[in-house]
Design an enzyme around this catalytic site. Structure first.
Site, mmCIF file in Angstrom:
data_model
loop_
_atom_site.group_PDB
_atom_site.id
_atom_site.type_symbol
_atom_site.label_atom_id
_atom_site.label_comp_id
_atom_site.label_asym_id
_atom_site.label_seq_id
_atom_site.Cartn_x
_atom_site.Cartn_y
_atom_site.Cartn_z
ATOM 1 C CE LYS A 187 56.434 56.292 -1.631
ATOM 2 N NZ LYS A 187 56.121 55.069 -0.812
ATOM 3 C CD GLU B 281 58.285 53.339 1.041
ATOM 4 O OE1 GLU B 281 57.220 53.384 1.683
ATOM 5 O OE2 GLU B 281 58.388 53.765 -0.117
HETATM 6 N N1 ING Z 1 53.297 53.964 3.170
HETATM 7 C C1 ING Z 1 52.677 54.869 4.056
HETATM 8 C C2 ING Z 1 51.861 55.947 3.363
HETATM 9 O O1 ING Z 1 52.296 57.058 3.163
HETATM 10 C C3 ING Z 1 52.873 56.389 5.961
HETATM 11 C C4 ING Z 1 53.618 55.435 5.056
HETATM 12 C C5 ING Z 1 51.662 56.041 6.531
HETATM 13 C C6 ING Z 1 53.413 57.615 6.188
HETATM 14 C C7 ING Z 1 50.981 56.954 7.330
HETATM 15 C C8 ING Z 1 52.751 58.532 7.011
HETATM 16 C C9 ING Z 1 51.525 58.202 7.581
HETATM 17 O O2 ING Z 1 50.719 55.626 3.069
HETATM 18 C C10 ING Z 1 54.057 54.180 2.071
HETATM 19 N N2 ING Z 1 54.497 53.093 1.415
HETATM 20 O O3 ING Z 1 54.355 55.301 1.697
#
Ligand code: ING
Length: 309
Positions: free
Chosen positions: A125, A144
């Site tokens: 990732k 993360e």
């Molecule tokens: N989770 C979320 C995603 O990108 C996120 C984090 C959510 C970021 C909503 C911005 C807006 O779907 C992961 N694991 O990346």
């Protein structure tokens, strides 16, 4: 027509005390159902073997190593590879990868593509959302950037399952560069998993926008690069936190051809004609004829916006 029957295997919440063996049992059930439905490929979510542990702050990063795989297949995950060979079905699996390099431990949010029980592709990732330090006032963490390094494999593609395949992971799907780099390699199907918390800890937003932005990102990426996109959620409630569902199979025309109905373990299946994208690539998105790279320099030269004086 190059028809490929594909399943997105949505996985309901994995609780902290659930063992890998129990989780693999759930994945095997989904794989066997996908094979029984005539699928050639089944797509599992991001970090599919454990609960979404970046929601926890751990002072000592190495105490999170119990959530990581140091070998894949390992003893608990080998049954997935054996079933892949026995059933003649390939799979995508997201997991936390721990790599020992000399005296260094490197940690990635990783996904693999497997066919005939063999790993044919790996992706780490690139777009890591959230933060690296503890946010005491947040209802839960999204660490993360604390537990993973930025992926170092780029966005590769592989010839597989009769087409050109690419992978990305969760937050990657929100960035158009992800799809375009794959599109510039002729990708015909992008497979991805995601764990998307229902609540954004950084800013309040209406709940319906979570699912809207999820769908929008997949549909735009698929259409603008004339590729199929298959997205599998880990969703539902995990340790009190809710993750959105919405597993979907999106055609190169940007249409959602299959979407999950619930928030538990669920299989969605579609017959994907890999040639649907071919026509689009000959006309509207014939990159060779229409793209003007002499005007795109800022996309790779500049990270953050520079405002006019
Ligand atoms: N989770 C979320 C995603 O990108 C996120 C984090 C959510 C970021 C909503 C911005 C807006 O779907 C992961 N694991 O990346």
């Amino acid at each position: 027509m190059r028809k490929l029957r594909v399943a997105a295997a949505q996985v309901g919440g994995i609780q902290p005390d659930e063992t890998r063996t129990e989780v693999v049992g759930r994945l095997l059930d989904l794989m066997e159902r996908a094979a029984g439905a005539g699928c050639r490929l089944v797509v599992f979510p991001e970090l599919t073997l454990t609960t979404f542990f970046p929601r926890y702050f751990l002072e000592d990063i190495s105490s999170a190593d119990t959530y990581f795989e140091t070998a894949l297949p390992g003893p608990e995950t080998r049954p997935l590879f054996d079933a892949s060979r026995r059933l003649g079905i390939g799979f995508h699996l997201g997991y936390a990868e721990l790599v020992r390099e000399g005296d260094r431990n490197r940690r990635f949010n990783t996904a693999i593509l497997v066919d005939g029980g063999e790993i044919i592709g790996k992706y780490r990732k690139v777009h890591l959302p959230g933060h690296a330090d503890h946010l005491p006032e947040a209802p839960f963490q999204h660490l993360e950037k604390r537990y993973f390094e930025v992926g170092d494999l780029g966005f590769p593609v592989w010839k597989a399952f009769g087409g050109v395949f690419g992978m990305c992971i969760c937050n990657d799907r929100r960035w158009p560069e992800t799809y375009r780099v794959l599109g510039l390699q002729g990708v015909e199907m992008i497979v991805l998993g995601y764990n998307t918390p229902e609540v954004n800890i950084h800013h309040r937003e209406p709940a319906h926008l979570r699912m809207f932005h999820h769908r929008l990102s997949l549909q735009a990426g698929a259409y603008q690069n004339a590729t199929w996109v298959v997205a599998a959620a880990k969703c539902g409630v995990e340790d009190g936190s809710r993750l959105i569902a919405g597993s979907a199979i999106v055609s190169p025309n940007g249409e959602i051809v299959a979407e999950s109905a619930g928030e538990g373990d669920e299989l969605i299946v579609a017959d994907c004609d890999l040639d649907v994208g071919t026509d689009l690539k000959r006309h509207v998105f014939d990159f060779a004829r229409h793209r003007r790279t002499e005007h795109y320099g800022l996309i790779t030269e500049r990270t953050a916006p520079v405002l006019p004086d």
